[in-house]
Design a protein around this motif. Structure first.
Motif, PDB file in Angstrom:
ATOM      1  N   ARG A  71       0.981  -1.191   0.008  1.00 42.75           N
ATOM      2  CA  ARG A  71       0.086   0.088  -0.114  1.00 42.75           C
ATOM      3  C   ARG A  71       0.797   1.187  -0.068  1.00 42.75           C
ATOM      4  NH1 ARG A  71      -4.991   0.253  -1.545  1.00 42.75           N
ATOM      5  NH2 ARG A  71      -5.690   1.771   0.101  1.00 42.75           N
ATOM      6  N   GLY A  72       1.995   1.149   0.041  1.00 41.98           N
ATOM      7  CA  GLY A  72       3.076   2.108   0.007  1.00 41.98           C
ATOM      8  C   GLY A  72       3.071   3.117   1.209  1.00 41.98           C
ATOM      9  N   MET A  73       3.013   2.670   2.466  1.00 36.65           N
ATOM     10  CA  MET A  73       2.655   3.356   3.659  1.00 36.65           C
ATOM     11  C   MET A  73       4.002   3.663   4.081  1.00 36.65           C
ATOM     12  SD  MET A  73      -0.208   4.596   4.287  1.00 36.65           S
ATOM     13  CE  MET A  73       0.317   5.183   5.891  1.00 36.65           C
ATOM     14  N   VAL A  74       5.195   2.960   3.444  1.00 33.34           N
ATOM     15  CA  VAL A  74       6.412   3.664   3.915  1.00 33.34           C
ATOM     16  C   VAL A  74       7.120   3.676   2.505  1.00 33.34           C
ATOM     17  CG1 VAL A  74       8.735   2.692   4.826  1.00 33.34           C
ATOM     18  CG2 VAL A  74       6.777   1.762   5.966  1.00 33.34           C
ATOM     19  N   GLN A  75       7.496   5.206   2.636  1.00 31.69           N
ATOM     20  CA  GLN A  75       8.379   5.734   1.710  1.00 31.69           C
ATOM     21  C   GLN A  75       9.568   6.487   1.903  1.00 31.69           C
ATOM     22  OE1 GLN A  75       6.682   6.642  -1.647  1.00 31.69           O
ATOM     23  NE2 GLN A  75       4.845   5.361  -1.092  1.00 31.69           N
ATOM     24  N   GLU A  76      10.322   6.635   1.083  1.00 32.81           N
ATOM     25  CA  GLU A  76      11.768   7.449   1.254  1.00 32.81           C
ATOM     26  C   GLU A  76      11.661   8.461   0.308  1.00 32.81           C
ATOM     27  OE1 GLU A  76      14.561   4.305  -0.201  1.00 32.81           O
ATOM     28  OE2 GLU A  76      14.550   3.354   1.959  1.00 32.81           O
ATOM     29  N   VAL A  77      12.498   9.503   0.990  1.00 37.41           N
ATOM     30  CA  VAL A  77      12.835  10.725   0.323  1.00 37.41           C
ATOM     31  C   VAL A  77      14.238  11.058   0.263  1.00 37.41           C
ATOM     32  CG1 VAL A  77      12.250  12.082   2.264  1.00 37.41           C
ATOM     33  CG2 VAL A  77      12.366  12.998   0.161  1.00 37.41           C
ATOM     34  N   ASP A  78      14.815  11.717  -0.583  1.00 38.65           N
ATOM     35  CA  ASP A  78      16.114  12.025  -0.925  1.00 38.65           C
ATOM     36  C   ASP A  78      16.481  13.350  -0.056  1.00 38.65           C
ATOM     37  OD1 ASP A  78      17.555   9.832  -1.874  1.00 38.65           O
ATOM     38  OD2 ASP A  78      16.633  10.639  -3.831  1.00 38.65           O
ATOM     39  N   HIS A  79      17.128  13.265   0.970  1.00 37.54           N
ATOM     40  CA  HIS A  79      17.324  14.842   1.940  1.00 37.54           C
ATOM     41  C   HIS A  79      19.025  15.178   1.412  1.00 37.54           C
ATOM     42  CE1 HIS A  79      18.048  17.254   5.179  1.00 37.54           C
ATOM     43  NE2 HIS A  79      16.723  17.415   5.163  1.00 37.54           N
ATOM     44  N   PRO A  80      19.284  16.338   1.423  1.00 40.31           N
ATOM     45  CA  PRO A  80      20.515  16.854   1.170  1.00 40.31           C
ATOM     46  C   PRO A  80      21.709  16.644   2.205  1.00 40.31           C
ATOM     47  CG  PRO A  80      18.994  18.814   1.530  1.00 40.31           C
ATOM     48  CD  PRO A  80      18.136  17.443   1.347  1.00 40.31           C
ATOM     49  N   ARG A  99       1.384  13.040  -3.320  1.00 41.83           N
ATOM     50  CA  ARG A  99       2.553  12.414  -3.582  1.00 41.83           C
ATOM     51  C   ARG A  99       3.638  13.103  -2.813  1.00 41.83           C
ATOM     52  NH1 ARG A  99       2.264  13.933  -8.378  1.00 41.83           N
ATOM     53  NH2 ARG A  99       1.259  12.107  -9.121  1.00 41.83           N
ATOM     54  N   ILE A 100       4.833  12.739  -2.550  1.00 40.59           N
ATOM     55  CA  ILE A 100       6.003  13.171  -1.989  1.00 40.59           C
ATOM     56  C   ILE A 100       6.536  13.857  -3.122  1.00 40.59           C
ATOM     57  CG2 ILE A 100       7.669  12.812  -0.406  1.00 40.59           C
ATOM     58  CD1 ILE A 100       6.338  10.581   0.952  1.00 40.59           C
ATOM     59  N   ARG A 101       6.851  15.199  -3.043  1.00 39.65           N
ATOM     60  CA  ARG A 101       7.461  15.828  -3.858  1.00 39.65           C
ATOM     61  C   ARG A 101       8.856  16.336  -3.648  1.00 39.65           C
ATOM     62  NH1 ARG A 101       2.930  17.712  -3.280  1.00 39.65           N
ATOM     63  NH2 ARG A 101       3.630  20.258  -3.086  1.00 39.65           N
ATOM     64  N   ARG A 102       8.943  16.949  -2.343  1.00 42.79           N
ATOM     65  CA  ARG A 102      10.150  17.705  -1.875  1.00 42.79           C
ATOM     66  C   ARG A 102      10.551  16.935  -0.502  1.00 42.79           C
ATOM     67  NH1 ARG A 102      10.661  22.885  -3.712  1.00 42.79           N
ATOM     68  NH2 ARG A 102       9.165  23.693  -4.909  1.00 42.79           N
ATOM     69  N   HIS A 103      11.757  17.095  -0.156  1.00 43.25           N
ATOM     70  CA  HIS A 103      12.286  16.682   1.097  1.00 43.25           C
ATOM     71  C   HIS A 103      12.009  17.736   2.213  1.00 43.25           C
ATOM     72  CE1 HIS A 103      15.665  19.254  -0.716  1.00 43.25           C
ATOM     73  NE2 HIS A 103      15.565  19.807   0.653  1.00 43.25           N
ATOM     74  N   PRO A 104      11.851  17.483   3.397  1.00 47.85           N
ATOM     75  CA  PRO A 104      11.877  18.334   4.272  1.00 47.85           C
ATOM     76  C   PRO A 104      12.711  19.555   4.269  1.00 47.85           C
ATOM     77  CG  PRO A 104      11.485  16.303   5.570  1.00 47.85           C
ATOM     78  CD  PRO A 104      12.010  16.172   3.985  1.00 47.85           C
ATOM     79  N   PRO A 105      12.375  20.741   4.190  1.00 50.91           N
ATOM     80  CA  PRO A 105      13.292  21.649   3.909  1.00 50.91           C
ATOM     81  C   PRO A 105      14.417  22.173   5.021  1.00 50.91           C
ATOM     82  CG  PRO A 105      11.368  22.751   4.765  1.00 50.91           C
ATOM     83  CD  PRO A 105      11.015  21.473   4.500  1.00 50.91           C
ATOM     84  N   LEU A 106      15.595  22.504   4.384  1.00 51.86           N
ATOM     85  CA  LEU A 106      16.560  23.057   5.327  1.00 51.86           C
ATOM     86  C   LEU A 106      16.049  24.266   5.743  1.00 51.86           C
ATOM     87  CD1 LEU A 106      19.961  22.297   3.513  1.00 51.86           C
ATOM     88  CD2 LEU A 106      18.533  20.998   5.448  1.00 51.86           C
ATOM     89  N   LEU A 107      16.451  24.765   6.887  1.00 55.21           N
ATOM     90  CA  LEU A 107      16.151  26.302   7.657  1.00 55.21           C
ATOM     91  C   LEU A 107      16.371  27.287   6.329  1.00 55.21           C
ATOM     92  CD1 LEU A 107      14.808  27.866   9.780  1.00 55.21           C
ATOM     93  CD2 LEU A 107      17.097  27.949  10.848  1.00 55.21           C
ATOM     94  N   GLY A 108      15.372  28.034   5.910  1.00 57.91           N
ATOM     95  CA  GLY A 108      15.568  29.114   5.065  1.00 57.91           C
ATOM     96  C   GLY A 108      15.810  28.512   3.624  1.00 57.91           C
TER      97      GLY A 108
END
Length: 386
Positions: free
Chosen positions: A339-348, A368-377
């Protein structure tokens, strides 16, 4: 309908200015972002969201895994709202925004110049949403908002756990997450209303009200019987047997919550005699004698393992399942993977980060997961340049 990675989300084109931090507000805006909204997270340049630094589980960089869990698909802009020039920049952003979400304590937004009255004057189509501990009005409005306190004061803690035991909170932060979901629901409803009226509006909810609103069975029991609801462990207030029962090597959860399933359960366990036992004839009888019923069932269930009973009960048409820990759920469960309930995202900084998927399925405009959690600013220049 087949979809691609370029397929717009359901909320594509909706711009959200996110003034929230910690859990309830960020969960709300993450839900909107997963569905395609452009969520711009406004953060103090000195500290950012509280969960970036002060909450547990940092791994490689300074941002904690708590922050990463709640802030994907967002862009981060640093603005000090106490600085007049940067407040003016925020006000300019409001002119092109659809939604503002905040979770300051009541009164703070007025002092900062980011309250509903100020911002709606700049943009009459603006939908402004507030999440707080107890709401913007009422005798508790000025109290700090924490999930633990909301669970305690809403009654949730009084019915959680086992009879006679020390009070415990629900394992999940139902006040925080519930408020986030209700707020997202209110925002989407307000967006729909705006298509008819052309006008924005003010939306608010609270941790306290979210926890109380989920107390549907407990309020029903109290109003129907006059009795104060008590903790029942894993049992259900409205039917029996509907609970975890001990087996040879652990526990099995059984959901025989109607007469047909009760009969099937008795037959699967070889306990047809219980169907005519005066203690268990009706659901009301079974609820009144939960302890004796559980003892009868567990005497039989002790003869085999949990996995064996799950197989037998499912084959007999009785809802049943094992109790699993999060390692089993997140690493081993084939249904979770399917069901895709565990996803992976590339983070810098963190590399590949695992996050929970979205539980909402939409055939034409998928989340959809389109962006990694952002760095501050990370997106300050990008967004202000727009």
């Amino acid at each position: 309908m087949p979809v691609t990675t370029d397929t717009p989300g359901a909320l594509d084109g909706l711009r959200v200015l996110d003034l929230t931090q910690v859990m309830a507000g960020p969960f709300c805006t993450m839900l909107l972002a997963d569905l395609g909204a452009d969520v711009i997270k406004i953060e103090n340049p000195a500290t950012g969201d509280q969960t970036r630094r002060s909450w547990g589980y940092p791994v490689h960089g300074e941002d904690s895994r708590a922050f990463l869990a709640l802030n994907r698909n967002k862009r981060s802009v640093c603005l000090d709202l106490k600085n007049s020039d940067e407040l003016a920049s925020f006000h300019r952003l409001v002119g092109s925004a659809d939604v503002v979400v905040e979770n300051f304590r009541p009164g703070v937004t007025k002092r900062l110049g980011v309250d509903y009255e100020t911002l709606s004057a700049l943009n009459p189509r603006l939908i402004y949403a507030s999440v707080s501990g107890f709401g913007q009005t009422g005798p508790y409005a000025d109290r700090p908002g924490y999930d633990l306190i909301a669970q305690a004061m809403s009654g949730v803690m009084s019915i959680t756990g086992t009879p006679g035991a020390t009070p415990v909170k629900c394992g999940l932060p139902v006040g925080d997450l519930g408020a986030g979901m209700f707020c997202a629901f209110g925002i989407v409803a307000a967006v729909h209303a705006r298509t008819r009226t052309g006008e924005g509006q003010y939306v608010e909810t609270s941790l306290f009200e979210a926890a109380l609103a989920m107390s549907v069975w407990e309020s029903t029991e109290y109003w129907a019987t006059g009795q104060i609801p008590q903790p029942l462990g894993s049992a259900n207030r409205m039917s029996a047997p509907y609970q975890a029962l001990r087996t040879k090597d652990g526990y099995v959860t059984v959901g025989a919550n109607n007469e047909r399933l009760w009969q099937r359960l008795c037959e699967a366990l070889g306990l047809a005699r219980l169907q005519t036992d005066p203690r268990f004839v009706t659901n009301t009888d079974r609820m009144s004698n939960r302890g004796e019923l559980a003892a009868e069932l567990e005497t039989c269930l002790a003869s085999a393992t949990t996995d064996e009973w799950v197989t037998r009960l499912l084959d007999a048409g009785v809802p049943a399942g094992p109790i699993r820990d999060y390692r089993q759920v997140l690493d081993e469960d084939p249904h979770v993977q399917a069901r895709g309930m565990v996803q992976e995202v590339d983070h810098p900084v963190e590399g590949r980060v695992r996050v929970l998927g979205t539980p909402v399925r939409m055939s034409r405009t998928p989340a959809r997961i389109r962006r990694h959690p952002p760095l501050l600013g990370e997106h300050t220049e990008e967004v202000l340049g727009e």
